[in-house]
Design an enzyme around this catalytic site. Structure first.
Site, mmCIF file in Angstrom:
data_model
loop_
_atom_site.group_PDB
_atom_site.id
_atom_site.type_symbol
_atom_site.label_atom_id
_atom_site.label_comp_id
_atom_site.label_asym_id
_atom_site.label_seq_id
_atom_site.Cartn_x
_atom_site.Cartn_y
_atom_site.Cartn_z
ATOM 1 C CG HIS A 107 -17.801 49.427 16.978
ATOM 2 N ND1 HIS A 107 -18.194 48.205 16.479
ATOM 3 C CD2 HIS A 107 -16.519 49.246 17.419
ATOM 4 C CE1 HIS A 107 -17.207 47.339 16.609
ATOM 5 N NE2 HIS A 107 -16.182 47.939 17.178
ATOM 6 C CB SER A 158 -7.889 40.714 14.657
ATOM 7 O OG SER A 158 -9.197 40.181 14.606
#
Length: 253
Positions: A96, A214
């Site tokens: 990540h 998002s």
């Protein structure tokens, strides 16, 4: 047919009681209204062993957000892939952008983590993606290609079958900015081509490539409609059952 997967990355959120409550709520909702995709929740380490037995395995899988690059030993505070697996988790997120940026995780470190995760029977959600300056310089393909090659391309095709790729434009994580569906499709198609070059077309076509950055109930349907977008790695919206379910349900329409 490659799997459609929506995974929630809780990050450093949720006390144990809060996490248990959210997992229970999701489990009830998805058991009552079966999803059209595979659903994974990736929780902090402390939640795994408690949440694992509560989940209906047919509708929701469990993952960790990270694991160590060492098998075992005197590494205070680290959690090994074997430990993650022993809790009942089936997945682990590796690479990540936050781990790369804040904790200095390199391609070499991630290569070790991937090997240990696979050796312990975990499926890996492997994150790749560029920062804003790289996107503005038009270097996103170069960056993503080097992240894939640096940590994954020494695997065999059989090992790679247990890898899910999550493309996360770093400039769209937690910023409210989202890559357009066309931008996401363009780079997902590029990633699939890179995988095909290394492992062949069949492996590439079977690889799930998620979008992360998002993704919300309002834009999930448009993103998921693209041919090379096979789901999402969801951050903020995974912390509320209604929002997460809204994204999962984008596969139903």
């Amino acid at each position: 047919m490659r799997k459609k997967i929506v995974a929630g990355n809780w990050k450093m959120n949720m006390t144990l009681p809060e996490g248990v409550a959210l997992a229970k709520e999701l489990n009830e909702q998805l058991t009552a209204d079966k999803p059209n995709c595979e659903v994974v929740i990736c929780t902090p380490f402390i939640h795994l062993a408690t949440i694992a037995p509560m989940l209906n395995d047919e509708v929701i899988k469990l993952g960790a957000e990270n694991c160590a690059d060492k098998a075992k030993g005197a590494y205070t505070g680290e959690v090994s892939a074997e430990m993650v697996k022993s809790t009942g988790a089936q997945y682990v997120i590796l690479g990540h952008s936050e781990r790369r940026a804040y904790y200095g995780e390199t391609a070499e470190i991630l290569k070790e983590k991937v090997k240990l995760a696979l050796a312990n029977g975990l499926k890996v959600i492997f994150c790749v993606g560029e920062v804003l300056e790289e996107r503005e310089a038009g270097k996103q393909n170069e960056v993503v290609s080097s992240q894939l090659a640096g940590s994954l391309f020494d695997l065999t095709a059989e090992e790679f079958a247990n890898i899910v790729i999550a493309y996360e434009p770093v400039w769209a994580i937690g910023t409210g900015k989202t890559a357009t569906a066309d931008q996401a499709q363009e780079i997902h198609a590029f990633i699939r081509k890179e995988i095909a070059k290394q492992f062949g077309e069949e492996v590439a076509q079977n690889t799930t490539i998620q979008y992360g950055g998002s993704c919300k109930p309002t834009n999930a349907k448009e993103l998921f409609a693209k041919p090379d977008v096979d789901g999402g790695l969801i951050g903020g919206a995974a912390l509320k059952a209604a929002d997460f379910k809204g994204i999962i349900d984008a596969w139903k329409e």
